[in-house]
Each structure stands twice: as structure tokens, then as C-alpha cells.
Design a protein around this motif. Sequence first.
Motif, PDB file in Angstrom:
ATOM      1  N   ALA A  54       0.838  -1.202   0.000  1.00  0.00           N
ATOM      2  CA  ALA A  54       0.000   0.000   0.000  1.00  0.00           C
ATOM      3  C   ALA A  54       0.876   1.256   0.000  1.00  0.00           C
ATOM      4  CB  ALA A  54      -0.944  -0.007   1.205  1.00  0.00           C
ATOM      5  N   ARG A  57       2.297   1.667  -3.448  1.00  0.00           N
ATOM      6  CA  ARG A  57       1.260   2.152  -4.366  1.00  0.00           C
ATOM      7  C   ARG A  57       1.057   3.656  -4.191  1.00  0.00           C
ATOM      8  NH1 ARG A  57      -3.654  -1.896  -3.340  1.00  0.00           N
ATOM      9  NH2 ARG A  57      -4.763  -0.286  -4.525  1.00  0.00           N
ATOM     10  N   TYR A  58       1.028   4.119  -2.944  1.00  0.00           N
ATOM     11  CA  TYR A  58       0.885   5.553  -2.677  1.00  0.00           C
ATOM     12  C   TYR A  58       2.072   6.306  -3.266  1.00  0.00           C
ATOM     13  CZ  TYR A  58       0.625  10.036  -0.388  1.00  0.00           C
ATOM     14  OH  TYR A  58       0.582  11.393  -0.164  1.00  0.00           O
ATOM     15  N   GLU A  62      -0.596   6.501  -6.784  1.00  0.00           N
ATOM     16  CA  GLU A  62      -1.990   6.049  -6.796  1.00  0.00           C
ATOM     17  C   GLU A  62      -2.865   7.020  -6.003  1.00  0.00           C
ATOM     18  OE1 GLU A  62      -4.571   2.088  -5.615  1.00  0.00           O
ATOM     19  OE2 GLU A  62      -2.512   1.856  -6.316  1.00  0.00           O
ATOM     20  N   THR A  66      -8.458   5.332  -3.628  1.00  0.00           N
ATOM     21  CA  THR A  66      -8.386   3.884  -3.849  1.00  0.00           C
ATOM     22  C   THR A  66      -7.624   3.177  -2.733  1.00  0.00           C
ATOM     23  OG1 THR A  66      -6.388   4.004  -5.211  1.00  0.00           O
ATOM     24  CG2 THR A  66      -8.517   4.150  -6.360  1.00  0.00           C
ATOM     25  N   LEU A  67      -6.839   3.943  -1.971  1.00  0.00           N
ATOM     26  CA  LEU A  67      -6.055   3.342  -0.892  1.00  0.00           C
ATOM     27  C   LEU A  67      -6.774   3.356   0.454  1.00  0.00           C
ATOM     28  CD1 LEU A  67      -2.578   4.752  -1.899  1.00  0.00           C
ATOM     29  CD2 LEU A  67      -3.356   2.382  -2.073  1.00  0.00           C
ATOM     30  N   VAL A  70      -7.841  -0.071   1.493  1.00  0.00           N
ATOM     31  CA  VAL A  70      -6.663  -0.914   1.740  1.00  0.00           C
ATOM     32  C   VAL A  70      -6.113  -0.635   3.141  1.00  0.00           C
ATOM     33  CG1 VAL A  70      -4.329  -1.490   0.973  1.00  0.00           C
ATOM     34  CG2 VAL A  70      -6.106  -0.988  -0.722  1.00  0.00           C
ATOM     35  N   CYS A  87      -1.306   6.304   8.418  1.00  0.00           N
ATOM     36  CA  CYS A  87      -1.521   6.283   6.966  1.00  0.00           C
ATOM     37  C   CYS A  87      -3.002   6.395   6.625  1.00  0.00           C
ATOM     38  CB  CYS A  87      -0.953   5.003   6.360  1.00  0.00           C
ATOM     39  SG  CYS A  87       0.837   4.922   6.448  1.00  0.00           S
ATOM     40  N   VAL A  91      -4.714   9.326   4.221  1.00  0.00           N
ATOM     41  CA  VAL A  91      -5.519   9.145   2.999  1.00  0.00           C
ATOM     42  C   VAL A  91      -6.943   9.654   3.202  1.00  0.00           C
ATOM     43  CG1 VAL A  91      -4.075   7.345   1.954  1.00  0.00           C
ATOM     44  CG2 VAL A  91      -5.958   6.669   3.453  1.00  0.00           C
TER      45      VAL A  91
END
Length: 179
Positions: A54, A57-58, A62, A66-67, A70, A87, A91
Motif C-alpha cells: 500500500a 502504491r501511494y 496512486e 483507492t487506498l 486498503v 496512513c 488518505v
Amino acid sequence: MPLLSEPTTPDSATPDSAIIDSAIIDSATPDSAIIDSAADAPPLSPTEQLFNEAVARYQAGEEAATLVPVFKDICDLAPKSSPAWTCLAWVYLLTDKADAAYRAAKKATKLNSKDPQARVNLVVAMLDSGQKGVRPHIELVQQLIEIDELRQEIVENIEEGLKRKPDWKSLQRVKQWLF
């Protein structure tokens, strides 16, 4: 991503259900030392792997939206992981969910009261949701970031946030108060 440093391997003493705060690699650590320590480290738990994926991806750009699910899943799997809650708060903040961010940041600071990024997230969430009482948190962050490494990490995280969300007034205020 705040608190989201390079993915790493955990301490051998860390239980599988927890993601460790030392997941932050000191930028002064030579790459060869990281590689050597990674080779000797025990395998990552599935939760730690998910967390590292994750983060990657960040960092790859991304979208925060979308995170959110996750990091929410990671927090469900590792409810005592301050980095995961930090985190998740970040987000949430990037997706304009200040109340949810406040709850996640509150949990992160409860788990690790000396994490400056968790405190920054808490202050931003408080400002975004119109709450009062940010001064003690700002003062604590100011004390915590007297350590140059932590200061630099917070500077970079704030800049990352402003790059992703340029008109973020509350983060701009926090930046002004801290620096």
C-alpha cells in the motif's frame, strides 16, 4: 505519504499482527546496510506485506481514494499499528474525510504519542473538521521535530500533501506554525 517511508522488513521481535514504527528507514543508512539487514530479517507477515504494498502504491502516485479501503483493512488486521492508523488518517485527509481522519489520527496518537506525523495528521483533521484545541499538539510536534531527521520527514510529508492537494488551507497553516 506521511509516515509512509520506504517499505522495510520488521524487527524479529515484532508480532505478526503489528506493523512496527521502525518501518521508517533512516535516509542516512547506506543501501548496502539495508540490503544486508533485509537478507537477515525474518519473512514479512501478510499484513506487513500488505502495508508495504500500500505504501509503494501511494508512493507510485496512486489516488488516495483507492487506498482508503486498503489501509482500513490493514488497520482491521493490525489494530495496534500506529503507522497503519497514521496512513489511514492521511488518505482520509486527502479525500476530504476529516471526521474519519480525526478518529484514525486519534487512534494513531494513542498508540504512539511521540509520532510527529500522527500529531500533524490529528491537527489537520481537527482544523478541517472545525475543532479547537490544536495548540498543545502543535507545541508537541515542535518539540518532537527538533531532531533533524524527524523535521526533514515532516517537511517532506507536508510538501507531498500540498503537491497532491495544493489548496489545502489547514495543512498550509500547520506548515506555517511549524516552520
